[in-house]
Design a protein around this motif. Structure first.
Motif, PDB file in Angstrom:
ATOM      1  N   ARG A   1      -8.716   1.768  12.080  1.00  0.00           N
ATOM      2  CA  ARG A   1      -8.996   1.381  10.705  1.00  0.00           C
ATOM      3  C   ARG A   1     -10.170   0.410  10.728  1.00  0.00           C
ATOM      4  NH1 ARG A   1      -3.674   0.090   7.453  1.00  0.00           N
ATOM      5  NH2 ARG A   1      -4.865   1.156   5.860  1.00  0.00           N
TER       6      ARG A   1
ATOM      7  N   GLU B   1     -11.485   7.412   7.826  1.00  0.00           N
ATOM      8  CA  GLU B   1     -10.297   7.551   8.673  1.00  0.00           C
ATOM      9  C   GLU B   1      -9.817   8.996   8.679  1.00  0.00           C
ATOM     10  OE1 GLU B   1      -5.826   5.663   9.296  1.00  0.00           O
ATOM     11  OE2 GLU B   1      -6.942   5.249   7.468  1.00  0.00           O
TER      12      GLU B   1
ATOM     13  N   TYR C   1     -12.880   1.305  -0.941  1.00  0.00           N
ATOM     14  CA  TYR C   1     -11.573   1.613  -0.364  1.00  0.00           C
ATOM     15  C   TYR C   1     -11.460   3.111  -0.061  1.00  0.00           C
ATOM     16  CZ  TYR C   1      -6.405   2.045  -0.388  1.00  0.00           C
ATOM     17  OH  TYR C   1      -5.095   2.325  -0.090  1.00  0.00           O
TER      18      TYR C   1
ATOM     19  N   TYR D   1      -3.255   9.085  -0.123  1.00  0.00           N
ATOM     20  CA  TYR D   1      -4.162   9.794   0.783  1.00  0.00           C
ATOM     21  C   TYR D   1      -4.166   9.120   2.151  1.00  0.00           C
ATOM     22  CZ  TYR D   1      -8.850  11.028   2.617  1.00  0.00           C
ATOM     23  OH  TYR D   1      -9.910  11.413   3.392  1.00  0.00           O
ATOM     24  N   SER D   2      -4.215   7.773   2.163  1.00  0.00           N
ATOM     25  CA  SER D   2      -4.201   7.057   3.436  1.00  0.00           C
ATOM     26  C   SER D   2      -2.924   7.342   4.212  1.00  0.00           C
ATOM     27  CB  SER D   2      -4.348   5.549   3.175  1.00  0.00           C
ATOM     28  OG  SER D   2      -4.337   4.814   4.369  1.00  0.00           O
TER      29      SER D   2
ATOM     30  N   THR E   1     -11.097   5.010   3.655  1.00  0.00           N
ATOM     31  CA  THR E   1      -9.996   5.937   3.903  1.00  0.00           C
ATOM     32  C   THR E   1     -10.517   7.319   4.279  1.00  0.00           C
ATOM     33  OG1 THR E   1      -8.700   4.707   2.265  1.00  0.00           O
ATOM     34  CG2 THR E   1      -7.859   6.846   2.935  1.00  0.00           C
TER      35      THR E   1
ATOM     36  N   ARG F   1      -8.354  -2.414  -0.134  1.00  0.00           N
ATOM     37  CA  ARG F   1      -7.421  -2.126  -1.218  1.00  0.00           C
ATOM     38  C   ARG F   1      -7.036  -3.405  -1.959  1.00  0.00           C
ATOM     39  NH1 ARG F   1      -2.645  -3.091  -2.481  1.00  0.00           N
ATOM     40  NH2 ARG F   1      -1.553  -1.785  -3.978  1.00  0.00           N
TER      41      ARG F   1
ATOM     42  N   GLU G   1       0.832  -1.194   0.000  1.00  0.00           N
ATOM     43  CA  GLU G   1       0.000   0.000   0.000  1.00  0.00           C
ATOM     44  C   GLU G   1       0.876   1.258   0.000  1.00  0.00           C
ATOM     45  OE1 GLU G   1      -3.996   1.562   2.262  1.00  0.00           O
ATOM     46  OE2 GLU G   1      -2.416   0.695   3.494  1.00  0.00           O
TER      47      GLU G   1
ATOM     48  N   ARG H   1      -2.451   9.129   7.969  1.00  0.00           N
ATOM     49  CA  ARG H   1      -1.858   8.445   9.121  1.00  0.00           C
ATOM     50  C   ARG H   1      -0.474   8.958   9.489  1.00  0.00           C
ATOM     51  NH1 ARG H   1      -1.067   3.267   7.374  1.00  0.00           N
ATOM     52  NH2 ARG H   1      -1.955   3.611   5.325  1.00  0.00           N
TER      53      ARG H   1
ATOM     54  N   GLN I   1      -8.977  -1.142   5.761  1.00  0.00           N
ATOM     55  CA  GLN I   1      -8.682  -0.560   4.457  1.00  0.00           C
ATOM     56  C   GLN I   1      -7.748  -1.425   3.620  1.00  0.00           C
ATOM     57  OE1 GLN I   1      -6.973   3.136   5.492  1.00  0.00           O
ATOM     58  NE2 GLN I   1      -8.848   4.020   6.267  1.00  0.00           N
TER      59      GLN I   1
END
Length: 657
Positions: free
Chosen positions: A533, A505, A498, A589-590, A502, A541, A245, A594, A537
């Motif tokens: 999460r 989150e 997905y 973006y995720s 995200t 994904r 990821e 985070r 996610q």
């Protein structure tokens, strides 16, 4: 301008003729050769070659379904296919023993074809079983019967069981490197290393696609595995998914990593093959959210490979079942495919009834092979089958004048079967080139034909291919859009799920950062293990990228067909690439959410949702895009929104020309 990687070849036939270059599956090839040679040799020694031939057929059918995988999955795969093959053989030999007339035989094979097609549409396991059900029924209806006639089906099973036993783990079964799951995991980590090494280069996209394929292979080996020995491969797989990821986000952002970091996955792969061990992750200074995400994922993977249990930040994995049903046995999709196969078999039976064919079973057998639903384009398979048969017959005709010794013919048959695992992965035409001499040699060993009768098999194959092209392709009420566009709808829907997870989150991170002044967004997002999460996610994904791989494969199959199919596939190719890039944007973006990057405004997320919905609607309405979004050539600024740039690309793609 579209990127060079999207440009289709100058001619569809060039793509259709180009074989793949898979690695040589030595273990499978050795098992295939021994599985065919031993039954034939036993038949020669006991002067019952009629029995040895049917056992050899069973071994070949098992070889066609043999894979490097855990014993339980392998036995289930081969067993299902072999049982269907034995049932088909019992039907065929029973019809021949009862001296069924042309009408009765054609009707029985048509009914069997409907069952075969309906079963084939249910999924991978059903596809193999359905094809062999029809193939064996056709063979049993025409091959000389053994003594006693009913022995053919049990001998078919015996040959399949023999191949299955050959693949059972021996003394080395406890060695980590001998575990198919560890081997697949190591291959996935190696593919991850190549993807990291290719970040920021034109090779990056192709490397990521190879990585997706390797992760798919691991996923197919893990379901149904229980106990402590299975827990560790699951954790290592989850660690690989987390690193993938992050790597996908870096690929989208066009940001390379230091060479010493890109080398870590290769060392992880070596440790997996050894059964564990410490792998050092270099201390570097990741300066973007995606790089920080990669650093955290690689350290988690190193801990997992060393036997520790790091917190991966993922929910428990759902059971990814490779045998999942695509359709219920009596659903509309399965009935429709059953009718398609039955129509072709009925047409073939009608044609063969009017012509004096010496081996009439060759026509329905060829139809069954060509119409197997998960082998790609029907058009390409029909053409490849005809060309491959011509080459195979020519090769056999050149070999047989040199020797008619039964032991030499047995060796030739074993060699041909040994080539099947490689030829099948390389090209359908090469598969036919290897399979045709094997079938003709078996006929020769059984005294069923001489060299003079080999060339009529070309006519039989051409006739069967023409029937499939006419009734199963040109006249059948299914167009390329029924294959390509549903896959794109599935991929876009998976990507939206997905994205939604995200985005939730991101909203939690924004709310947490507001409530906890002084904490970073990452600290706020991970403060509560139960809510960090919640929608897993990483698994969403994984589902999205597997769906994207299926969509791209269908588009690639379409590109290998002449217009209008090739033209339609070419028009959908930019959309497939745009969806793949969107997956990278969501991964970036995720990481931003985070690891302290900019959290996009909800309005930007809504723009992407609207674009995905518009693309989905276009696919359902058979409206391929008329423009192509340009692939960015500059690295993405982490201070800007990843989703904002993705929305720009999608909106350009969907803009009317």
């Amino acid at each position: 301008m579209p990127s060079p990687e999207l440009a289709p070849p100058a001619a569809w036939w060039a793509r259709a003729a180009r074989p793949a270059r898979p690695p040589w599956p030595v273990a499978l090839m050795v098992r295939a050769a021994v599985g065919m040679a031993v039954p034939l040799a036993a038949g020669l020694l006991t002067h019952r070659l009629d029995l040895g031939t049917f056992a050899g057929l069973g071994a070949m059918h098992a070889t066609m379904n043999d894979r490097v995988e855990p014993a339980r999955l392998r036995a289930a795969r081969i067993g299902t296919a072999a049982f269907a093959s034995a049932v088909g053989m019992l039907v065929g030999t029973g019809l021949q023993h009862a001296h069924a007339g042309v009408l009765a035989l054609g009707t029985a094979l048509t009914v069997t074809a409907f069952v075969s097609g309906a079963l084939s549409a249910t999924g991978p396991r059903g596809s193999a079983a359905g094809m062999l059900l029809l193939v064996s029924a056709a063979l049993g209806s025409g091959m000389p019967l053994p003594r006693p006639w009913w022995a053919a089906a049990p001998l078919l099973l015996a040959g399949a069981v023999f191949v299955t036993l050959l693949g059972l783990p021996g003394r080395a079964r406890h060695r980590p490197a001998a575990d198919p799951r560890n081997r697949a995991l190591a291959a996935a980590y190696e593919a991850l290393g190549r993807t990291l090494a290719d970040l920021g280069t034109p090779r990056g996209v192709a490397s990521r696609r190879v990585l997706t394929a390797r992760l798919n292979q691991v996923q197919d080996l893990l379901p149904g595995s229980g106990g402590p020995r299975a827990a560790r491969p699951h954790r290592m797989y989850e660690a690989a998914l987390a690193a993938t990821e992050a790597a996908t986000g870096l690929l989208w952002a066009r940001r390379p990593v230091p060479p010493e970091v890109a080398e870590v996955p290769a060392r992880l792969a070596a440790a997996v093959r050894r059964g564990g061990g410490e792998v050092a992750v270099p201390h570097w200074r990741p300066d973007t959210p995606a790089r920080r995400a990669l650093d955290a994922a690689l350290r988690a993977a190193a801990d997992t490979v060393a036997g520790r249990e790091p917190r991966l930040g993922t929910a428990p994995a759902p059971p990814p079942d490779p045998w999942r049903l695509r359709a219920r046995p009596l659903s509309r999709a399965s009935v429709r495919y059953g009718l398609r196969v039955a129509l072709c078999i009925a047409a073939g039976a009608a044609v063969t009834a009017g012509y004096p064919l010496s081996k009439s079973y060759w026509v329905p057998m060829t139809i069954a092979f060509v119409l197997k639903p998960d082998l790609g384009s029907v058009f390409l398979r029909a053409v490849s089958r005809s060309v491959g048969t011509v080459l195979g017959v020519a090769l056999t005709a050149a070999l047989l004048p040199l020797t008619t010794n039964e032991w030499a013919l047995t060796a030739i048959a074993a060699l041909c079967v040994a080539l099947l695992p490689y030829a099948t992965a390389a090209h359908y035409g090469l598969n036919t080139v290897a399979m045709t001499p094997m079938a003709l040699v078996l006929l020769q060993l059984g005294g069923q034909s001489g060299a003079a009768e080999f060339w009529p098999r070309v006519l039989d194959t051409a006739l069967a291919s023409a029937v499939v092209l006419l009734f199963g392709y040109l006249l059948w009420p299914e167009r390329p859009r029924h294959r390509i566009e549903p896959r794109l709808v599935t991929a876009a829907s998976a990507l939206r799920a997905y994205l939604d997870a995200t985005a939730r989150e991101g909203e939690a991170a924004r709310a947490g950062a507001t409530a906890r002044e002084g904490e970073t967004a990452h600290e706020a997002a991970t403060a509560h293990p139960g809510g960090a999460r919640p929608q897993a996610q990483v698994w969403l994904r994984r589902t999205a990228y597997r769906s994207l791989a299926d969509a791209r494969q269908e588009v690639q199959h379409g590109l290998a067909e002449p217009p209008p199919t090739g033209r339609l596939a070419e028009r959908w190719l930019p959309a497939t690439a745009a969806l793949e890039r969107l997956g990278g944007a969501v991964a970036a973006y995720s990481a931003q959410v985070r690891y302290g990057g900019r959290v996009p405004d909800p309005a930007e997320t809504d723009r992407v949702r609207r674009a995905l919905d518009e693309l989905t609607a276009a696919a359902r309405e058979h409206r391929p895009p008329t423009t192509a979004a340009a692939r960015p050539t500059a690295p993405h600024d982490p201070a800007l929104s990843a989703l904002g740039r993705a929305a720009d690309e999608l909106e350009l793609l969907l803009k009317p020309s």
